[in-house]
Design an enzyme around this catalytic site. Structure first.
Site, short mmCIF file in Angstrom:
data_model
loop_
_atom_site.label_atom_id
_atom_site.label_comp_id
_atom_site.label_asym_id
_atom_site.label_seq_id
_atom_site.Cartn_x
_atom_site.Cartn_y
_atom_site.Cartn_z
N LYS A 61 0.78 -1.15 -0.13
CA LYS A 61 -0.19 -0.05 0.11
C LYS A 61 0.96 1.09 0.17
CE LYS A 61 -3.53 -0.92 -0.57
NZ LYS A 61 -3.94 -1.58 -1.79
N THR A 87 3.64 0.45 -4.49
CA THR A 87 4.71 -0.45 -5.15
C THR A 87 4.07 -0.81 -6.65
OG1 THR A 87 3.31 -2.31 -4.29
CG2 THR A 87 5.36 -1.47 -2.94
N THR A 88 2.95 -0.88 -6.60
CA THR A 88 2.51 -0.92 -8.32
C THR A 88 2.51 0.02 -9.36
OG1 THR A 88 0.66 -2.22 -7.05
CG2 THR A 88 0.50 -2.19 -9.38
N SER A 114 -4.85 2.61 4.38
CA SER A 114 -5.13 2.10 3.09
C SER A 114 -5.43 0.35 3.15
CB SER A 114 -3.87 2.23 2.47
OG SER A 114 -3.82 1.83 1.05
N LYS A 140 -6.25 0.43 -7.16
CA LYS A 140 -5.03 1.41 -6.88
C LYS A 140 -5.39 2.91 -6.85
CE LYS A 140 -2.98 -2.48 -6.82
NZ LYS A 140 -2.56 -3.33 -5.65
N GLY A 141 -5.38 3.53 -5.74
CA GLY A 141 -5.81 5.05 -5.55
C GLY A 141 -7.27 4.76 -5.38
N LYS A 172 -11.16 5.36 -3.79
CA LYS A 172 -11.90 6.36 -3.23
C LYS A 172 -12.45 5.84 -1.89
CE LYS A 172 -11.83 9.02 -7.28
NZ LYS A 172 -10.36 9.05 -7.40
N TYR A 173 -11.96 6.69 -0.75
CA TYR A 173 -12.67 6.35 0.58
C TYR A 173 -12.48 7.66 1.33
CZ TYR A 173 -7.64 4.94 1.04
OH TYR A 173 -6.17 4.96 0.98
N1 LIG Z 1 0.28 6.47 -9.78
C1 LIG Z 1 -0.50 6.01 -9.04
N2 LIG Z 1 -1.72 5.39 -9.42
C2 LIG Z 1 -2.07 4.78 -8.42
N3 LIG Z 1 -2.02 4.60 -7.10
C3 LIG Z 1 -0.80 5.05 -6.90
C4 LIG Z 1 -0.05 6.04 -7.58
N4 LIG Z 1 0.96 6.36 -6.81
C5 LIG Z 1 0.77 6.08 -5.72
N5 LIG Z 1 -0.23 5.38 -5.36
C6 LIG Z 1 -0.73 4.80 -4.34
O1 LIG Z 1 -0.54 3.51 -4.40
C7 LIG Z 1 -1.40 2.78 -3.44
C8 LIG Z 1 -1.39 1.14 -3.54
O2 LIG Z 1 0.03 0.97 -3.23
P1 LIG Z 1 0.45 -0.56 -3.86
O3 LIG Z 1 0.38 -0.72 -5.08
O4 LIG Z 1 1.74 -0.69 -2.77
O5 LIG Z 1 -0.79 -1.85 -3.13
S1 LIG Z 1 -0.61 -3.18 -2.94
O6 LIG Z 1 0.24 -3.53 -1.73
O7 LIG Z 1 0.05 -3.69 -4.28
O8 LIG Z 1 -2.05 -3.74 -3.03
C9 LIG Z 1 -2.69 3.46 -3.44
O9 LIG Z 1 -3.31 3.41 -2.22
P2 LIG Z 1 -4.78 3.77 -2.04
O10 LIG Z 1 -4.90 5.14 -2.50
O11 LIG Z 1 -5.28 3.32 -0.66
O12 LIG Z 1 -5.68 2.87 -2.87
C10 LIG Z 1 -2.28 4.90 -3.85
O13 LIG Z 1 -2.48 5.95 -3.02
#
Ligand SMILES: Nc1ncnc2c1ncn2[C@@H]1O[C@H](COP(=O)(O)OS(=O)(=O)O)[C@@H](OP(=O)(O)O)[C@H]1O
Length: 416
Positions: free
Chosen positions: A102, A105-106, A200, A321-322, A324-325
């Site tokens: 979270k 990483t993605t 998250s 990823k990203g 809405k909450y």
């Molecule tokens: N460019 C871009 N696009 C989308 N999301 C982004 C990006 N950069 C950072 N983030 C933040 O990445 C959060 C998800 O983290 P991870 O990819 O490490 O999650 S996971 O562990 O693989 O499930 C995700 O967390 P949440 O906002 O809670 O969904 C994002 O805040």
């Protein structure tokens, strides 16, 4: 063929390999001659069992060996020379993105894949882009299983093969195992405010229909006591423990030199990914230099930076990823600030020692350290293994080797 021989009440175990990587038969030859010699020249009674029973017997005698530690077969020239022709040392990663979960990483994974000389593992049918080899049971499937995930790079000297498994970060086993197999690998970790990371993860679990996350609000989860149900405690642990950043990083540093570790500020990755990707490229020593300022664009609809495609379209990460909450409630924020206070102080010392700048979220958290109104997490009846160790106690810890110190911190919090 394995044999057990008893000599003077001691058990000697001779192991030979039916074949090894080089199909070398020297072991078999030596063993057969030794057995013939013992039979013809002594009164010793040689006994054997079928292979599976013999293996069970062996592991009864040596239970510590049920947990193997794979080493890199490519490290030893003699081994490389006898390795069969269809095996290659190029199927091991040159760097790992270890998480924690979270933190973005993605996004980092997607951005890395845009680079022409960076290649990731093939997807796993179970865990998608993540291989999750070093942290769990997959490790017991062996290194051939692991290496099959990596494509052969077209240019083995310039291309960099990598994998990201975000739960390596807080794994007890992953650093030791990774360092044994790929000691020269570079390691990348991303840190965001551990309170935001915890929230998250809670939201992630809600959207995956985790019953505890659906039934209890975030504050109830993070403050659950040791008498709470196991499902809520499992969720609580996954929210809280990966955020003990200093402890986990120290464990990696006990196995890898600091020069091989890059700590990325996840907030900056989110707001200014091109600058972070320049830093990543420098750290990896990858060429050619890829211009992320031109290749990334901020997508207003997604609210995040995405890959810019031809014709002005964008490729963003999916809905998971990203998400809405609603923002975290104030009560939880204060509790977590207090909960992570000592860990954040430890992290700031660690970053100082490594000569790394403090991310802005950490500076803000450190400013709160002396605030009297902070909800004190120590007033909450947390399960024993989740009570954060007080800083004063960490100072008193003997100067142990780094990994021992990290273990000590964990042990202390279990005992407290
Ligand atoms: N460019 C871009 N696009 C989308 N999301 C982004 C990006 N950069 C950072 N983030 C933040 O990445 C959060 C998800 O983290 P991870 O990819 O490490 O999650 S996971 O562990 O693989 O499930 C995700 O967390 P949440 O906002 O809670 O969904 C994002 O805040």
């Amino acid at each position: 063929m394995w044999e057990i021989m008893k000599i003077l009440h001691q058990i000697s175990i001779f192991m030979t390999h039916l074949s090894n990587y080089g199909n070398d038969r020297l072991g078999l030859y030596t063993f057969a001659n030794l057995a013939n010699f013992v039979k013809s020249s002594t009164n010793l009674n040689l006994q054997t069992l079928p292979p599976v029973q013999l293996a069970q017997k062996y592991f009864e005698l040596f239970p510590e060996q049920t947990d193997p530690l794979w080493q890199n077969p490519c490290d030893d020239k003699r081994h490389r020379d006898i390795w069969s022709r269809d095996k290659t040392c190029d199927h091991l990663p040159k760097f790992l993105v270890i998480g924690p979960q979270k933190t973005g990483t993605t996004a980092l994974y997607l951005f890395l894949l845009m680079h022409p000389s960076i290649i990731s593992n093939l997807p796993s049918p179970k865990t998608f882009e993540e291989v999750q080899f070093f942290n769990g049971n997959n490790y017991h499937k062996g290194i051939d299983w692991y290496m099959d995930f990596f494509p052969t790079p077209s240019n083995a000297t310039t291309d960099l093969v990598f994998e990201k498994s975000a739960n390596y970060f807080h794994s007890e086993d992953a650093p030791k195992r990774a360092a044994s197999l790929i000691p020269k690998a570079k390691i990348i970790t991303i840190l965001i405010d551990p309170s935001d990371r915890a929230y998250s993860w809670y939201q992630h679990q809600r959207s995956h229909q985790d019953p505890a996350a659906l039934k209890f609000n975030f504050y109830e989860v993070i403050t659950s006591s040791q008498w709470a149900s196991s499902e809520i405690r499992t969720l609580q642990k996954r929210c809280l423990t990966p955020g003990w950043y200093a402890v986990h990083i120290e464990r990696w540093l006990a196995h890898y030199p600091a020069s091989q570790l890059l700590i990325i500020d996840g907030q900056q990755l989110r707001s200014d990914p091109a600058t972070v990707m320049d830093e990543v490229q420098k750290f990896l020593g990858v060429s050619p230099h890829y211009n992320y300022s031109e290749a990334l664009t901020f997508d207003l609809q997604k609210g995040f930076w995405c890959q810019l495609l031809e014709g002005g379209k964008t490729k963003c990460l999916g809905k998971s990823k990203g998400r809405k909450y609603p923002p975290m409630d104030q009560e939880s924020r204060e509790f977590l600030s207090s909960y992570y206070r000592d860990h954040n102080v430890e992290l700031s010392k660690l970053l100082h020692r490594l000569g790394q700048p403090l991310p802005s979220w950490l500076r803000q958290e450190l400013q709160k350290v002396s605030l009297p109104f902070l909800r004190d997490c120590k007033g909450v009846d947390l399960p024993m293994d989740l009570v954060p160790p007080p800083l004063s106690h960490l100072e008193k810890l003997p100067k142990l080797k780094k990994d021992l110190r990290a273990t000590q911190i964990l042990k202390y919090s279990v005992l407290q």
